[in-house]
Design a protein around this motif. Sequence first.
Motif, PDB file in Angstrom:
ATOM      1  N   TRP A  83       3.566 107.976  21.052  1.00 20.96           N
ATOM      2  CA  TRP A  83       3.785 107.374  22.357  1.00 20.96           C
ATOM      3  C   TRP A  83       2.649 106.389  22.887  1.00 20.96           C
ATOM      4  O   TRP A  83       2.871 105.504  23.523  1.00 20.96           O
ATOM      5  CB  TRP A  83       3.949 108.455  23.207  1.00 20.96           C
ATOM      6  N   SER A  84       1.329 106.978  22.409  1.00 21.90           N
ATOM      7  CA  SER A  84       0.302 106.478  22.737  1.00 21.90           C
ATOM      8  C   SER A  84      -0.480 105.261  21.992  1.00 21.90           C
ATOM      9  O   SER A  84      -1.381 104.724  22.388  1.00 21.90           O
ATOM     10  CB  SER A  84      -0.675 107.583  22.893  1.00 21.90           C
ATOM     11  N   GLY A  85       0.678 104.843  21.066  1.00 21.97           N
ATOM     12  CA  GLY A  85       0.153 103.702  20.217  1.00 21.97           C
ATOM     13  C   GLY A  85      -0.952 104.160  19.415  1.00 21.97           C
ATOM     14  O   GLY A  85      -1.876 103.397  18.881  1.00 21.97           O
ATOM     15  N   HIS A  86      -1.283 105.335  19.219  1.00 22.29           N
ATOM     16  CA  HIS A  86      -2.432 106.119  18.309  1.00 22.29           C
ATOM     17  C   HIS A  86      -3.650 105.858  19.045  1.00 22.29           C
ATOM     18  O   HIS A  86      -4.901 105.776  18.545  1.00 22.29           O
ATOM     19  CB  HIS A  86      -2.292 105.486  16.915  1.00 22.29           C
ATOM     20  N   ASN A  87      -3.772 105.664  20.419  1.00 23.04           N
ATOM     21  CA  ASN A  87      -5.119 105.218  21.084  1.00 23.04           C
ATOM     22  C   ASN A  87      -5.354 106.699  21.734  1.00 23.04           C
ATOM     23  O   ASN A  87      -4.493 107.253  22.493  1.00 23.04           O
ATOM     24  CB  ASN A  87      -4.690 104.299  22.272  1.00 23.04           C
ATOM     25  N   GLU A  88      -6.599 106.936  21.456  1.00 20.54           N
ATOM     26  CA  GLU A  88      -7.335 108.128  22.421  1.00 20.54           C
ATOM     27  C   GLU A  88      -6.192 109.241  22.198  1.00 20.54           C
ATOM     28  O   GLU A  88      -6.270 110.210  23.402  1.00 20.54           O
ATOM     29  CB  GLU A  88      -7.543 107.760  23.598  1.00 20.54           C
ATOM     30  N   GLU A  99      -0.411 121.830  19.801  1.00 18.41           N
ATOM     31  CA  GLU A  99       0.019 120.726  19.142  1.00 18.41           C
ATOM     32  C   GLU A  99       1.008 120.947  18.167  1.00 18.41           C
ATOM     33  O   GLU A  99       1.899 120.031  17.936  1.00 18.41           O
ATOM     34  CB  GLU A  99      -1.144 120.532  18.053  1.00 18.41           C
ATOM     35  N   ASN A 100       1.654 122.098  18.058  1.00 16.39           N
ATOM     36  CA  ASN A 100       2.954 122.475  17.182  1.00 16.39           C
ATOM     37  C   ASN A 100       4.090 122.909  18.228  1.00 16.39           C
ATOM     38  O   ASN A 100       5.205 122.835  17.397  1.00 16.39           O
ATOM     39  CB  ASN A 100       2.740 123.690  16.306  1.00 16.39           C
ATOM     40  N   THR A 101       4.020 122.532  19.415  1.00 16.17           N
ATOM     41  CA  THR A 101       5.241 122.698  20.357  1.00 16.17           C
ATOM     42  C   THR A 101       6.160 121.572  19.960  1.00 16.17           C
ATOM     43  O   THR A 101       6.032 120.368  19.690  1.00 16.17           O
ATOM     44  CB  THR A 101       4.792 122.304  21.656  1.00 16.17           C
ATOM     45  N   ILE A 102       7.490 122.192  19.593  1.00 16.52           N
ATOM     46  CA  ILE A 102       8.698 121.112  19.247  1.00 16.52           C
ATOM     47  C   ILE A 102       9.060 120.760  20.613  1.00 16.52           C
ATOM     48  O   ILE A 102       9.695 121.415  21.506  1.00 16.52           O
ATOM     49  CB  ILE A 102       9.528 121.843  18.569  1.00 16.52           C
ATOM     50  N   LEU A 103       9.364 119.134  20.759  1.00 13.41           N
ATOM     51  CA  LEU A 103       9.785 118.789  21.893  1.00 13.41           C
ATOM     52  C   LEU A 103      11.309 118.424  21.723  1.00 13.41           C
ATOM     53  O   LEU A 103      11.751 117.411  21.425  1.00 13.41           O
ATOM     54  CB  LEU A 103       9.379 117.596  22.125  1.00 13.41           C
ATOM     55  N   ASN A 104      11.996 119.604  22.054  1.00 13.93           N
ATOM     56  CA  ASN A 104      13.415 119.814  21.845  1.00 13.93           C
ATOM     57  C   ASN A 104      14.296 119.927  23.345  1.00 13.93           C
ATOM     58  O   ASN A 104      13.441 119.956  24.300  1.00 13.93           O
ATOM     59  CB  ASN A 104      13.995 120.763  20.835  1.00 13.93           C
ATOM     60  N   PHE A 157       4.623 117.978  19.304  1.00 15.92           N
ATOM     61  CA  PHE A 157       3.905 117.437  20.414  1.00 15.92           C
ATOM     62  C   PHE A 157       2.728 116.685  19.858  1.00 15.92           C
ATOM     63  O   PHE A 157       2.745 115.321  20.331  1.00 15.92           O
ATOM     64  CB  PHE A 157       3.500 118.513  21.381  1.00 15.92           C
ATOM     65  N   ALA A 158       2.006 117.002  18.958  1.00 11.28           N
ATOM     66  CA  ALA A 158       0.760 115.959  18.577  1.00 11.28           C
ATOM     67  C   ALA A 158       1.371 114.874  18.022  1.00 11.28           C
ATOM     68  O   ALA A 158       0.651 113.731  17.976  1.00 11.28           O
ATOM     69  CB  ALA A 158      -0.056 117.114  17.745  1.00 11.28           C
ATOM     70  N   ASP A 159       2.304 115.053  17.009  1.00  9.42           N
ATOM     71  CA  ASP A 159       2.854 113.848  16.388  1.00  9.42           C
ATOM     72  C   ASP A 159       3.434 112.754  17.309  1.00  9.42           C
ATOM     73  O   ASP A 159       3.093 111.583  17.141  1.00  9.42           O
ATOM     74  CB  ASP A 159       3.742 114.333  15.126  1.00  9.42           C
ATOM     75  N   ALA A 160       4.378 113.356  18.283  1.00  8.07           N
ATOM     76  CA  ALA A 160       5.012 112.485  19.282  1.00  8.07           C
ATOM     77  C   ALA A 160       3.887 111.772  20.192  1.00  8.07           C
ATOM     78  O   ALA A 160       4.157 110.667  20.331  1.00  8.07           O
ATOM     79  CB  ALA A 160       6.066 113.485  20.243  1.00  8.07           C
ATOM     80  N   ILE A 161       3.007 112.496  20.776  1.00  8.72           N
ATOM     81  CA  ILE A 161       1.857 111.792  21.622  1.00  8.72           C
ATOM     82  C   ILE A 161       1.422 110.865  20.975  1.00  8.72           C
ATOM     83  O   ILE A 161       0.917 110.076  21.548  1.00  8.72           O
ATOM     84  CB  ILE A 161       1.192 112.909  22.270  1.00  8.72           C
ATOM     85  N   ALA A 162       0.941 111.129  19.602  1.00  7.75           N
ATOM     86  CA  ALA A 162       0.345 109.742  18.690  1.00  7.75           C
ATOM     87  C   ALA A 162       1.188 108.629  18.773  1.00  7.75           C
ATOM     88  O   ALA A 162       0.551 107.285  19.057  1.00  7.75           O
ATOM     89  CB  ALA A 162      -0.114 110.212  17.446  1.00  7.75           C
TER      90      ALA A 162
END
Length: 168
Positions: free
Chosen positions: A79-84, A101-106, A72-77
């Motif tokens: 998605w957000s263009g590394h903003n906020e 943060e470690n939830t796997i988006l499967n 989740f933490a990597d994917a949202i970074a």
Amino acid sequence: MAKVPASIRYKNPGAMWGNKLARKWGAAPKAVTLNDGKGQGNNIAVFPTYLQGICAQLDLWRTSPKYRNQRFADAIAVWSGHNEVPSYIAFCKKRVPGLDENTILNDDFWRSPSGIAFLKAQAWHEAGQPYPAAEADWIEAQHCVFNDRDDFAPPPPKPMITSKIGNT
């Protein structure tokens, strides 16, 4: 009078960019350029219905190599263009029970109630206010994207025909 957020105005809960996948779900052929002050050339796909926008949002999360089976933490970074990113993560965690943060988006995540809760949280974050899509649209989108109900017939994803759509 307050301006309606672009993600609501264009029925695009994830505020996703215009692309082939968005058009698959009925987005207008041309995305709208956002003048959001970020200087990243951001744009937004325009959908005819909330349901179609939610379907595209979910389909992108579950099929794109940028997000599929990612933390989740990597994917949202991304998605957000590394903003906020820290505030985006905190916002979602507060609204999705068990998300960390470690939830796997499967696919198991996206098929679950947590998947829908996440999509709603993301839509709220992107709009800056609770998203006005009907509860039934979130559930129907999940069934449509996974094509897991014999009795489900989503609206055909016809492309929108638009006259001029101005910048935001």
